[in-house]
Design a protein around this motif. Sequence first.
Motif, short mmCIF file in Angstrom:
data_model
loop_
_atom_site.label_atom_id
_atom_site.label_comp_id
_atom_site.label_asym_id
_atom_site.label_seq_id
_atom_site.Cartn_x
_atom_site.Cartn_y
_atom_site.Cartn_z
N GLY A 81 24.86 4.42 -2.01
CA GLY A 81 25.74 3.56 -2.78
C GLY A 81 25.01 2.61 -3.70
O GLY A 81 25.65 1.90 -4.48
N GLY A 82 23.67 2.58 -3.64
CA GLY A 82 22.88 1.74 -4.51
C GLY A 82 22.46 2.48 -5.77
O GLY A 82 22.98 3.57 -6.07
N PRO A 83 21.54 1.92 -6.53
CA PRO A 83 21.06 2.59 -7.74
C PRO A 83 20.47 3.96 -7.43
O PRO A 83 19.95 4.20 -6.33
N ILE A 84 20.54 4.85 -8.39
CA ILE A 84 19.95 6.18 -8.21
C ILE A 84 18.44 6.02 -8.05
O ILE A 84 17.78 5.43 -8.90
N VAL A 130 21.70 11.81 -6.41
CA VAL A 130 22.81 11.41 -7.27
C VAL A 130 24.13 11.77 -6.59
O VAL A 130 24.35 12.92 -6.20
N LEU A 131 24.98 10.77 -6.45
CA LEU A 131 26.33 10.95 -5.95
C LEU A 131 27.29 10.44 -7.02
O LEU A 131 27.30 9.26 -7.34
N GLY A 163 37.78 6.12 -5.52
CA GLY A 163 38.40 6.07 -4.21
C GLY A 163 37.74 6.96 -3.18
O GLY A 163 37.81 6.69 -1.98
N LEU A 164 37.09 8.01 -3.63
CA LEU A 164 36.44 8.96 -2.73
C LEU A 164 35.00 8.57 -2.41
O LEU A 164 34.43 8.99 -1.40
N HIS A 165 34.42 7.75 -3.26
CA HIS A 165 33.00 7.41 -3.17
C HIS A 165 32.60 6.83 -1.82
O HIS A 165 31.61 7.26 -1.23
N PRO A 166 33.35 5.85 -1.25
CA PRO A 166 32.92 5.26 0.03
C PRO A 166 32.84 6.29 1.17
O PRO A 166 31.95 6.20 2.02
#
Length: 283
Positions: A256-259, A265-266, A271-274
């Motif tokens: 969830g932080g910087p690449i 890479v995500l 809404g789906l990210h967490p």
Amino acid sequence: MLRPPALPADTAALAPTDRSWRMLAAALAGAEAIRTLRADAGRWEGAALERKGARDFVTAADRRSEAAVAASLSAAFPDHAITGEEGTAIRREGGREGAGTFLVDPIDGTTNFAWGMPFFGIAIALVEGGETAAGVVLDPSLGEAFVAERGHGAFLNGRRLRIDRAVAPEEALVGASLPIPGQVRSIDVEAYHRALRAVIDRAAGVRRLGSAALSLCYVAAGRHDAFFEDGLSPLDYAAAVLVLREAGGVATGFDGGPIPATGAVLGANAGLHPWLVGLLSGS
């Protein structure tokens, strides 16, 4: 059959800023590269498949495509640096102060290209002050151009891209890499496989299409709801990540932080990210 993207004559249709001519010039550079690829379409006798490393291929067409992009960009932007994945592109030093650098991936999805599968892209990113200012990803097979400028939106053949729907994991179509040995560097490889299995078990579907740049752009266009891959280079993802962010998506590292420099890479619908961060970070 490969075809140039349907580029609008009006540059304002690409992005509504006074810098849109740069986007058009970069897209036209990619279109010039497409012309060099036409002679090689299919699983060509002359594809000259070479190995850069284990399961990592390059073709003569990669180099021709990169040279075509570099020549076009050099003519349009003589004071900018150009860095290409295959080393054909020219890197200039000592140009105008503040001039940017173009990052060029001449064929993102070389394995698909070499085996005659019509899913590969040409990615061009403009980096200024350490940030991606503009990006173009072309799909020669469908004639599509994904373009974005930082702060001014993302577009597909002139149509504004906006991610505007919420999606639950059970409703999500997720793109994911099936990594080759050694590709997963940002987390433990077993943790990656556990996360992938969890996505397979819950998502509506999982796809491995073979081009990170196009897969991230597909998230921006709503064709995927998320995509993740490790071991990528900024040449692979910089342009597409900008397209995704400008469309309203989220692009981070697996935590969830910087690449990170390891290239995890995500990219996802916000809404789906967490959910995916939780799987990939083990939290």
